[in-house]
Scaffold this active site. Structure first.
Site, PDB file in Angstrom:
ATOM      1  CG  HIS A 124      -3.735  -3.096   3.029  1.00 29.70           C
ATOM      2  ND1 HIS A 124      -4.247  -1.832   2.862  1.00 29.70           N
ATOM      3  CD2 HIS A 124      -3.242  -3.137   4.289  1.00 29.70           C
ATOM      4  CE1 HIS A 124      -4.092  -1.141   3.977  1.00 29.70           C
ATOM      5  NE2 HIS A 124      -3.467  -1.899   4.862  1.00 29.70           N
ATOM      6  CB  CYS A 141      -0.503  -2.351   6.305  1.00 23.50           C
ATOM      7  SG  CYS A 141      -1.141  -3.643   7.398  1.00 23.50           S
TER       8      CYS A 141
END
Length: 166
Positions: A124, A141
């Protein structure tokens, strides 16, 4: 009064003109990305077309980057081979591509520890594009700059393999 109106309308026009042509959704018509490779130690992600590197990016990882993710909340980024399995155009982090973590082995490992394996591991962008994020700030992430995420989002399709290496 006229001068104030003129200044306000000019400021509004300038602000809106900056938004008119910009979209976070880009087009990509180059070679297919057949594999994504993440080298956690080097903090680099590579998009490959077979054996050829198409693009490489500096990345940030989970706040506890060493080792394979074992359970939800440990701050680690998974290691192993997964797939890109979903897209989120409305992400809180600009745009995001989901990674198929956890697999059966990840679930079993966490369960043996009496914990949940978690999920929602993504590639992301940034939450706040105007702030420079510190190194390794995510919950597991892989993060890149928003502009880079726009490019990655356009290039990488669902079901692409992703290898996350130590």
């Amino acid at each position: 009064m006229r001068r104030r109106d003129l200044i306000l309308s000019t400021a509004a026009a300038v602000a809106l003109s900056g938004c008119a042509g910009s979209s976070k959704f880009r087009r990509y018509d180059g070679p297919e990305v057949t594999y994504v490779v993440v080298n956690k130690g080097a903090r680099r992600m590579h998009l490959l077309h077979h054996a050829s590197v198409l693009k490489s990016y500096d990345i940030n990882l989970g706040f506890a980057p060493v080792g394979h993710k074992q359970f939800e909340g440990d701050g680690r980024t998974p290691e192993g081979v997964y797939r890109i399995d979903r897209r989120n155009p409305n992400s809180n982090f600009h745009l995001s591509l989901g990674i198929s973590y956890p697999n059966v082995n990840d679930v079993a490992l966490a369960k043996a520890m009496g914990k949940s394996a978690g999920g929602d591991i993504f590639i992301h962008g940034q939450k706040n594009p105007f702030r420079r994020d510190s190194k390794d700030w995510t919950w597991g992430c892989i993060a890149v700059a928003n502009e880079e995420m726009e490019e990655i989002y356009a290039m990488v399709q669902d079901d692409t393999l992703i290898a996350l290496n130590a």
